[in-house]
Design a protein around this motif. Sequence first.
Motif, short mmCIF file in Angstrom:
data_model
loop_
_atom_site.label_atom_id
_atom_site.label_comp_id
_atom_site.label_asym_id
_atom_site.label_seq_id
_atom_site.Cartn_x
_atom_site.Cartn_y
_atom_site.Cartn_z
N ASN A 125 0.83 -1.20 0.00
CA ASN A 125 0.00 0.00 0.00
C ASN A 125 0.87 1.25 0.00
O ASN A 125 1.63 1.49 0.95
CB ASN A 125 -0.91 0.00 1.23
CG ASN A 125 -1.95 1.08 1.20
OD1 ASN A 125 -1.75 2.14 0.61
ND2 ASN A 125 -3.08 0.83 1.81
N PRO A 126 0.78 2.09 -1.05
CA PRO A 126 1.63 3.30 -1.09
C PRO A 126 1.28 4.32 -0.02
O PRO A 126 2.06 5.23 0.25
CB PRO A 126 1.38 3.85 -2.50
CG PRO A 126 0.04 3.32 -2.89
CD PRO A 126 -0.06 1.97 -2.25
N GLY A 127 0.09 4.17 0.58
CA GLY A 127 -0.32 5.11 1.62
C GLY A 127 0.02 4.64 3.02
O GLY A 127 -0.39 5.27 4.00
N ARG A 128 0.83 3.58 3.14
CA ARG A 128 1.11 2.99 4.45
C ARG A 128 1.83 3.98 5.37
O ARG A 128 1.50 4.11 6.54
CB ARG A 128 1.94 1.72 4.29
CG ARG A 128 2.09 0.94 5.60
CD ARG A 128 2.91 -0.33 5.42
NE ARG A 128 4.31 -0.05 5.23
CZ ARG A 128 5.02 -0.35 4.13
NH1 ARG A 128 4.41 -0.93 3.10
NH2 ARG A 128 6.30 -0.07 4.04
N ALA A 129 2.85 4.69 4.85
CA ALA A 129 3.60 5.62 5.69
C ALA A 129 2.71 6.76 6.19
O ALA A 129 2.79 7.15 7.36
CB ALA A 129 4.80 6.18 4.93
N ALA A 130 1.83 7.26 5.31
CA ALA A 130 0.92 8.33 5.72
C ALA A 130 -0.05 7.82 6.78
O ALA A 130 -0.39 8.52 7.73
CB ALA A 130 0.16 8.86 4.51
N MET A 131 -0.51 6.58 6.62
CA MET A 131 -1.40 5.98 7.61
C MET A 131 -0.69 5.85 8.96
O MET A 131 -1.28 6.11 10.01
CB MET A 131 -1.87 4.61 7.13
CG MET A 131 -2.81 3.90 8.07
SD MET A 131 -3.38 2.33 7.37
CE MET A 131 -4.32 1.69 8.77
N ALA A 132 0.58 5.45 8.92
CA ALA A 132 1.36 5.33 10.16
C ALA A 132 1.48 6.68 10.84
O ALA A 132 1.27 6.80 12.06
CB ALA A 132 2.74 4.75 9.86
N ARG A 133 1.81 7.72 10.08
CA ARG A 133 1.97 9.05 10.67
C ARG A 133 0.67 9.56 11.26
O ARG A 133 0.63 10.13 12.36
CB ARG A 133 2.51 10.03 9.62
CG ARG A 133 3.95 9.77 9.21
CD ARG A 133 4.49 10.91 8.37
NE ARG A 133 3.81 11.01 7.09
CZ ARG A 133 4.20 10.39 5.98
NH1 ARG A 133 5.26 9.61 5.99
NH2 ARG A 133 3.53 10.56 4.85
#
Length: 207
Positions: A125-133
């Motif tokens: 998922n390319p949005g994983r880092a944003a989800m983590a933040r």
Amino acid sequence: MTALHPDVLPAGALALDATTQDLLFREARTANTFTADPVSDEQLRAIYDLVKYGPTAMNSQPMRLVAVRTPEGRERLVRHMAEGNRAKTAAAPLSLIVTADTGFHEHLPTVFPHAEGARDAMEANPGRAAMARFNAAIQLGYLIVGIRAAGLAAGPMAGFDAEGLREEFLDGTGQEVIAVVNVGKPGPDAWFPRNPRHAFDRVVTEV
């Protein structure tokens, strides 16, 4: 008879009594100076064991903490803080580097429905880092309230060299720094003047 704070609601409007409301919110402040009294391991563990129950998307729980107490660790931390944040960070008995673990999907609890599939989906998922933040930032809010619940003051800060902190403390972990929070008992002249808060009608729109 002590006058009630102007924002105290009628009895029964909230489950918490007025004293607890004041402790967690109305009278709580961001501290800029601290006493030398230590924050114990038991206090830190109790704070985390309380706030870990706050909800996150998919029960992702991406927040990670680096607890900085030692003189050597504090020296490493302070050199990456913005100039205006260095003195209070150097004097705080405990500083927490709050991070978001972009590899949170590897630790999704097995009780989560279709956990293995969710882990695989999150890996790509390319949005994983944003989800983590985003979810770590939510947990940061819980953390601040938990610190107040322990009778301590929190001093959250965003003024630091994030890349420098990542290289100093987090190299190879996949974690990203989102805040540094000083923790302790407030010292002399700990508070700046309190700024006003928006009223309900400015914030809430009913449809």
